[in-house]
Design a protein around this motif. Structure first.
Motif, PDB file in Angstrom:
ATOM      1  N   SER A   1       0.822  -1.206   0.000  1.00 44.65           N
ATOM      2  CA  SER A   1       0.000   0.000   0.000  1.00 44.65           C
ATOM      3  C   SER A   1       0.859   1.261   0.000  1.00 44.65           C
ATOM      4  N   SER A   2       0.236   2.386  -0.320  1.00 43.95           N
ATOM      5  CA  SER A   2       0.946   3.671  -0.301  1.00 43.95           C
ATOM      6  C   SER A   2       1.437   4.000   1.101  1.00 43.95           C
ATOM      7  N   GLU A   3       0.632   3.661   2.106  1.00 42.26           N
ATOM      8  CA  GLU A   3       1.020   3.942   3.493  1.00 42.26           C
ATOM      9  C   GLU A   3       2.256   3.128   3.875  1.00 42.26           C
ATOM     10  N   GLN A   4       2.295   1.865   3.475  1.00 40.68           N
ATOM     11  CA  GLN A   4       3.457   1.035   3.767  1.00 40.68           C
ATOM     12  C   GLN A   4       4.697   1.569   3.050  1.00 40.68           C
ATOM     13  N   TRP A   5       4.499   2.036   1.834  1.00 42.19           N
ATOM     14  CA  TRP A   5       5.628   2.558   1.053  1.00 42.19           C
ATOM     15  C   TRP A   5       6.214   3.801   1.728  1.00 42.19           C
ATOM     16  N   GLN A   6       5.358   4.708   2.146  1.00 38.31           N
ATOM     17  CA  GLN A   6       5.827   5.923   2.801  1.00 38.31           C
ATOM     18  C   GLN A   6       6.560   5.595   4.102  1.00 38.31           C
ATOM     19  N   GLU A   7       6.059   4.606   4.827  1.00 35.27           N
ATOM     20  CA  GLU A   7       6.732   4.194   6.057  1.00 35.27           C
ATOM     21  C   GLU A   7       8.098   3.595   5.759  1.00 35.27           C
ATOM     22  N   ALA A   8       8.182   2.781   4.714  1.00 34.44           N
ATOM     23  CA  ALA A   8       9.446   2.151   4.339  1.00 34.44           C
ATOM     24  C   ALA A   8      10.492   3.188   3.949  1.00 34.44           C
ATOM     25  N   ARG A   9      10.052   4.289   3.361  1.00 37.09           N
ATOM     26  CA  ARG A   9      10.987   5.348   2.950  1.00 37.09           C
ATOM     27  C   ARG A   9      11.662   6.012   4.151  1.00 37.09           C
ATOM     28  N   THR A  10      11.064   5.893   5.327  1.00 37.45           N
ATOM     29  CA  THR A  10      11.617   6.530   6.522  1.00 37.45           C
ATOM     30  C   THR A  10      12.620   5.640   7.237  1.00 37.45           C
ATOM     31  N   LEU A  11      12.694   4.369   6.867  1.00 39.12           N
ATOM     32  CA  LEU A  11      13.612   3.445   7.529  1.00 39.12           C
ATOM     33  C   LEU A  11      15.039   3.724   7.072  1.00 39.12           C
ATOM     34  N   VAL A  12      15.932   3.839   8.011  1.00 40.28           N
ATOM     35  CA  VAL A  12      17.293   4.306   7.729  1.00 40.28           C
ATOM     36  C   VAL A  12      18.045   3.390   6.767  1.00 40.28           C
ATOM     37  N   MET A  13      17.997   2.091   6.982  1.00 41.08           N
ATOM     38  CA  MET A  13      18.815   1.175   6.199  1.00 41.08           C
ATOM     39  C   MET A  13      18.115   0.605   4.969  1.00 41.08           C
ATOM     40  N   SER A  14      16.852   0.933   4.784  1.00 41.22           N
ATOM     41  CA  SER A  14      16.127   0.390   3.639  1.00 41.22           C
ATOM     42  C   SER A  14      16.065   1.412   2.513  1.00 41.22           C
ATOM     43  N   ASP A  15      15.808   0.919   1.321  1.00 41.06           N
ATOM     44  CA  ASP A  15      15.604   1.793   0.159  1.00 41.06           C
ATOM     45  C   ASP A  15      14.601   1.102  -0.760  1.00 41.06           C
ATOM     46  N   PRO A  16      13.304   1.332  -0.542  1.00 44.07           N
ATOM     47  CA  PRO A  16      12.295   0.614  -1.341  1.00 44.07           C
ATOM     48  C   PRO A  16      12.389   0.893  -2.835  1.00 44.07           C
ATOM     49  N   TYR A  17      12.867   2.077  -3.212  1.00 44.57           N
ATOM     50  CA  TYR A  17      13.015   2.371  -4.634  1.00 44.57           C
ATOM     51  C   TYR A  17      14.084   1.484  -5.265  1.00 44.57           C
ATOM     52  N   LEU A  18      15.243   1.407  -4.621  1.00 47.04           N
ATOM     53  CA  LEU A  18      16.319   0.566  -5.149  1.00 47.04           C
ATOM     54  C   LEU A  18      15.923  -0.903  -5.132  1.00 47.04           C
ATOM     55  N   GLN A  19      15.292  -1.320  -4.044  1.00 50.64           N
ATOM     56  CA  GLN A  19      14.865  -2.714  -3.956  1.00 50.64           C
ATOM     57  C   GLN A  19      13.917  -3.056  -5.096  1.00 50.64           C
ATOM     58  N   SER A  20      12.973  -2.187  -5.374  1.00 48.99           N
ATOM     59  CA  SER A  20      12.011  -2.444  -6.443  1.00 48.99           C
ATOM     60  C   SER A  20      12.678  -2.400  -7.811  1.00 48.99           C
ATOM     61  N   TYR A  21      13.622  -1.465  -7.973  1.00 49.35           N
ATOM     62  CA  TYR A  21      14.357  -1.398  -9.241  1.00 49.35           C
ATOM     63  C   TYR A  21      15.105  -2.694  -9.498  1.00 49.35           C
ATOM     64  N   TYR A  22      15.842  -3.186  -8.494  1.00 48.87           N
ATOM     65  CA  TYR A  22      16.623  -4.402  -8.692  1.00 48.87           C
ATOM     66  C   TYR A  22      15.748  -5.641  -8.799  1.00 48.87           C
ATOM     67  N   THR A  23      14.548  -5.590  -8.260  1.00 50.77           N
ATOM     68  CA  THR A  23      13.599  -6.677  -8.487  1.00 50.77           C
ATOM     69  C   THR A  23      13.259  -6.763  -9.969  1.00 50.77           C
TER      70      THR A  23
END
Length: 209
Positions: free
Chosen positions: A136-158
């Motif tokens: 969901s959009s809410e989960q995505w926004q929360e993931a963007r705030t996590l220091v060691m994660s990068d949902p954009y890069l993770q999705s790109y490499y997927t």
């Protein structure tokens, strides 16, 4: 403006190659001189550009205009990637019946895949996030705030993983089947032979936490 038009022409060509012919509704292009002003215009946080399907508005900024026009490599790449990314959101929203049928990681992954030059990124470490937590959009926004994660890069490499193992046509095959079934997970598994859990084991588990 010539550079913007050149980048839009590139975005059109890359999207046509990826999605095929898509009937597009008219869209307004808004260019902000100031990043702060752009962010004030949108309800989203910490963004460099956005596409609103409701308003049919594609917005971006050119805060680094002098560097972009001087063809500074970093500034120019960031500008073009931003525009390619948002234009892809626009085309995707026109191609599918209901974008809400798709998880956010898939939607953002397509936009990152189109916008990213693979020669300009490395394969960095990032703390993995389960696909179930990027739906969901809410989960995505929360993931963007996590220091060691990068949902954009993770999705790109997927998407890099998928297109390397199944060729680029797999993206359109997944979308076409989802449009028939209106079930993302079922369609993804039928096309790739992988459940999302198996995709995590094969791809995401290659990272060390």
């Amino acid at each position: 403006m010539p550079l913007t038009k050149e980048t839009l022409d590139l975005a059109i060509a890359k999207n046509e190659k990826l999605f095929g012919e898509v009937r597009l509704a008219p869209v307004d292009l808004l260019v902000f001189e100031d990043l702060k002003e752009l962010r004030g215009f949108s309800e989203l946080e910490n963004i460099d550009g956005f596409y609103s399907d409701f308003d049919k508005v594609l917005a971006f900024h050119n805060s680094n205009k002098e560097l972009i026009l001087a063809k500074d490599k970093i500034a120019l790449y960031a500008f073009q990637k931003m525009l390619l990314h948002e234009y892809t959101h626009y085309v995707f929203s026109q191609k599918v019946q209901n974008p809400a049928t798709y998880p956010i990681w898939f939607i953002e992954g397509i936009a990152e895949y189109v916008g990213t030059d693979p020669n300009e990124v490395s394969f960095p470490y990032f703390e993995k996030i389960s696909f179930e937590q990027l739906t969901s959009s809410e989960q995505w926004q929360e993931a963007r705030t996590l220091v060691m994660s990068d949902p954009y890069l993770q999705s790109y490499y997927t998407f890099e993983f998928l297109t390397t193992n199944y060729e680029e046509q797999v993206i359109r095959e997944i979308i076409d089947l989802v449009e028939e079934t209106q079930d993302f997970e079922e369609s993804f598994t039928e096309v790739t032979g992988l459940t999302l859990h198996e995709l995590e084991k094969i791809f995401l588990n290659s990272y060390k936490n």
